[in-house]
Design an enzyme around this catalytic site. Structure first.
Site, PDB file in Angstrom:
ATOM      1  N   ARG A 178      -9.269   0.773   9.198  1.00  0.00           N
ATOM      2  CA  ARG A 178      -8.813  -0.604   9.422  1.00  0.00           C
ATOM      3  C   ARG A 178      -9.820  -1.398  10.234  1.00  0.00           C
ATOM      4  O   ARG A 178      -9.594  -2.581  10.482  1.00  0.00           O
ATOM      5  CB  ARG A 178      -7.510  -0.579  10.225  1.00  0.00           C
ATOM      6  CG  ARG A 178      -6.238  -0.744   9.422  1.00  0.00           C
ATOM      7  CD  ARG A 178      -5.101  -0.562  10.410  1.00  0.00           C
ATOM      8  NE  ARG A 178      -3.852  -1.148  10.059  1.00  0.00           N
ATOM      9  CZ  ARG A 178      -2.862  -0.512   9.436  1.00  0.00           C
ATOM     10  NH1 ARG A 178      -3.031   0.701   9.002  1.00  0.00           N
ATOM     11  NH2 ARG A 178      -1.714  -1.122   9.241  1.00  0.00           N
TER      12      ARG A 178
ATOM     13  N   ARG B 160      12.253  -5.894   5.643  1.00  0.00           N
ATOM     14  CA  ARG B 160      11.905  -4.563   5.120  1.00  0.00           C
ATOM     15  C   ARG B 160      12.743  -3.488   5.823  1.00  0.00           C
ATOM     16  O   ARG B 160      12.931  -3.507   7.021  1.00  0.00           O
ATOM     17  CB  ARG B 160      10.415  -4.304   5.348  1.00  0.00           C
ATOM     18  CG  ARG B 160       9.965  -2.972   4.817  1.00  0.00           C
ATOM     19  CD  ARG B 160       8.476  -2.937   4.656  1.00  0.00           C
ATOM     20  NE  ARG B 160       7.776  -2.742   5.921  1.00  0.00           N
ATOM     21  CZ  ARG B 160       6.485  -2.407   5.991  1.00  0.00           C
ATOM     22  NH1 ARG B 160       5.777  -2.273   4.889  1.00  0.00           N
ATOM     23  NH2 ARG B 160       5.904  -2.238   7.158  1.00  0.00           N
TER      24      ARG B 160
ATOM     25  N   LYS C 269       0.838  -1.211   0.000  1.00  0.00           N
ATOM     26  CA  LYS C 269       0.000   0.000   0.000  1.00  0.00           C
ATOM     27  C   LYS C 269       0.872   1.260   0.000  1.00  0.00           C
ATOM     28  O   LYS C 269       0.609   2.198  -0.744  1.00  0.00           O
ATOM     29  CB  LYS C 269      -0.924   0.047   1.239  1.00  0.00           C
ATOM     30  CG  LYS C 269      -1.843  -1.156   1.382  1.00  0.00           C
ATOM     31  CD  LYS C 269      -2.801  -0.985   2.537  1.00  0.00           C
ATOM     32  CE  LYS C 269      -2.149  -0.918   3.900  1.00  0.00           C
ATOM     33  NZ  LYS C 269      -1.490  -2.174   4.356  1.00  0.00           N
TER      34      LYS C 269
ATOM     35  N   ARG D 176       0.018  -8.394  13.750  1.00  0.00           N
ATOM     36  CA  ARG D 176      -0.589  -7.487  12.759  1.00  0.00           C
ATOM     37  C   ARG D 176      -1.405  -8.272  11.733  1.00  0.00           C
ATOM     38  O   ARG D 176      -2.457  -7.827  11.297  1.00  0.00           O
ATOM     39  CB  ARG D 176       0.505  -6.659  12.073  1.00  0.00           C
ATOM     40  CG  ARG D 176       1.071  -5.596  13.012  1.00  0.00           C
ATOM     41  CD  ARG D 176       2.415  -5.111  12.542  1.00  0.00           C
ATOM     42  NE  ARG D 176       2.337  -4.312  11.342  1.00  0.00           N
ATOM     43  CZ  ARG D 176       3.353  -4.138  10.497  1.00  0.00           C
ATOM     44  NH1 ARG D 176       4.512  -4.719  10.723  1.00  0.00           N
ATOM     45  NH2 ARG D 176       3.196  -3.398   9.437  1.00  0.00           N
TER      46      ARG D 176
ATOM     47  N   ARG E  64      11.548  -0.992  11.005  1.00  0.00           N
ATOM     48  CA  ARG E  64      10.452  -0.647  11.900  1.00  0.00           C
ATOM     49  C   ARG E  64      10.357  -1.638  13.053  1.00  0.00           C
ATOM     50  O   ARG E  64      10.500  -2.842  12.849  1.00  0.00           O
ATOM     51  CB  ARG E  64       9.132  -0.635  11.116  1.00  0.00           C
ATOM     52  CG  ARG E  64       8.954   0.631  10.329  1.00  0.00           C
ATOM     53  CD  ARG E  64       7.800   0.562   9.387  1.00  0.00           C
ATOM     54  NE  ARG E  64       6.572   0.024   9.950  1.00  0.00           N
ATOM     55  CZ  ARG E  64       5.394   0.069   9.340  1.00  0.00           C
ATOM     56  NH1 ARG E  64       5.291   0.633   8.151  1.00  0.00           N
ATOM     57  NH2 ARG E  64       4.333  -0.435   9.894  1.00  0.00           N
TER      58      ARG E  64
HETATM   59  P1  AMP Z   1       1.119   0.909   8.840  1.00  0.00           P
HETATM   60  O1  AMP Z   1       2.285   1.797   8.524  1.00  0.00           O
HETATM   61  O2  AMP Z   1      -0.114   1.269   8.044  1.00  0.00           O
HETATM   62  O3  AMP Z   1       1.449  -0.558   8.778  1.00  0.00           O
HETATM   63  O4  AMP Z   1       0.738   1.221  10.363  1.00  0.00           O
HETATM   64  C1  AMP Z   1       1.658   0.961  11.416  1.00  0.00           C
HETATM   65  C2  AMP Z   1       0.911   0.797  12.720  1.00  0.00           C
HETATM   66  O5  AMP Z   1       0.224   2.017  13.040  1.00  0.00           O
HETATM   67  C3  AMP Z   1      -0.185  -0.267  12.721  1.00  0.00           C
HETATM   68  O6  AMP Z   1       0.346  -1.574  12.940  1.00  0.00           O
HETATM   69  C4  AMP Z   1      -1.045   0.210  13.875  1.00  0.00           C
HETATM   70  O7  AMP Z   1      -0.422  -0.069  15.113  1.00  0.00           O
HETATM   71  C5  AMP Z   1      -1.007   1.723  13.693  1.00  0.00           C
HETATM   72  N1  AMP Z   1      -2.113   2.150  12.799  1.00  0.00           N
HETATM   73  C6  AMP Z   1      -2.001   2.639  11.534  1.00  0.00           C
HETATM   74  N2  AMP Z   1      -3.207   2.896  11.024  1.00  0.00           N
HETATM   75  C7  AMP Z   1      -4.116   2.557  11.961  1.00  0.00           C
HETATM   76  C8  AMP Z   1      -5.536   2.550  12.023  1.00  0.00           C
HETATM   77  N3  AMP Z   1      -6.279   2.937  10.975  1.00  0.00           N
HETATM   78  N4  AMP Z   1      -6.135   2.130  13.181  1.00  0.00           N
HETATM   79  C9  AMP Z   1      -5.397   1.747  14.242  1.00  0.00           C
HETATM   80  N5  AMP Z   1      -4.057   1.685  14.245  1.00  0.00           N
HETATM   81  C10 AMP Z   1      -3.402   2.091  13.111  1.00  0.00           C
END
Ligand code: AMP
Length: 215
Positions: free
Chosen positions: A89, A128, A13, A172, A161
């Protein structure tokens, strides 16, 4: 164009939204990116979010919805349309977004669901590496940087990360299946969904997405 990119962590994404920004001039809002910036800046929101993010858990809905509603409400974002990456999400987030956009008279145009099997996701996420400065994404095995620890594009320092560790990846993925998959069905029922096979290389996925959204 008001678009959501949805899919499991590591499916691409972030890569696709970066391409949509670079090549199509779209504005992207990535909830994960916004949280990471708040963490780096050591704000109250960042400290709160980090307790969940570092464990691979979702940040609570109320906190996430409030933060994203504020960003989406900003005029410059609305004028150009937007791509949402990583939000919504959960079903409560999707419902809150619907309400917000319908109050603004700006409904969603499309939801693109990018999919790949769990084994592919685990292989991609473990390894990654990201650039702290420009966000470029590398992979220890598939796309290593030319110089260890430094970005090929901007010389920025690279990092892994915290939530790309093995236990956090498993958490996740489980959350994705339990809480985010129903969101994909939710948009399917609304007739907004386009499915894209995320196993393909990024350029192919990009072509498919551009074709789907007519950008
Ligand atoms: P991402 O970079 O999209 O993988 O997001 C990293 C982390 O941020 C996720 O694993 C969640 O802990 C938090 N996060 C990101 N977007 C959301 C969301 N829409 N709702 C809740 N937690 C989020």
């Amino acid at each position: 164009m008001r678009l959501i990119l949805i899919g499991p962590p590591g499916v691409g994404k972030g890569t696709q939204s970066a391409l949509l920004v670079q090549r199509k001039g779209l504005v992207t809002l990535s909830s994960g990116e916004i949280f990471r910036r708040e963490i780096d800046a050591q704000t109250d929101l960042g400290r709160l979010a980090n307790r969940f993010i570092s464990q691979g858990q979702l940040v609570p809905n109320e906190v996430t919805i409030e933060m994203m509603a504020k960003r989406i409400g900003q005029l410059d974002v609305m004028k150009a349309g937007f791509v949402l990456d990583g939000f919504p999400r959960t079903i409560p987030q999707a419902e809150a977004l619907d309400e917000l956009l319908s109050d603004m008279g700006k409904p969603l145009d499309k939801v693109v669901s990018i999919s790949a099997d769990d084994e592919i996701i685990v292989a991609r996420l473990s390894g990654r590496i990201g650039c702290t400065k420009c966000g470029e994404i590398y992979h220890a095995r598939n796309k290593p940087p030319k110089r260890e620890g430094l970005c090929d594009k901007c010389d920025g320092p690279l990092f892994v990360r915290q939530d790309d560790r093995a236990e956090a990846i498993r958490a996740r993925l489980q959350i994705f299946h339990e809480q985010t998959s129903p969101v994909i069905d939710y948009y399917g029922e609304k007739g907004l969904l386009q499915l894209v096979d995320g196993r393909q290389d990024p350029e192919t996925v990009f072509k498919v997405i551009v074709g789907e959204i007519g950008a």
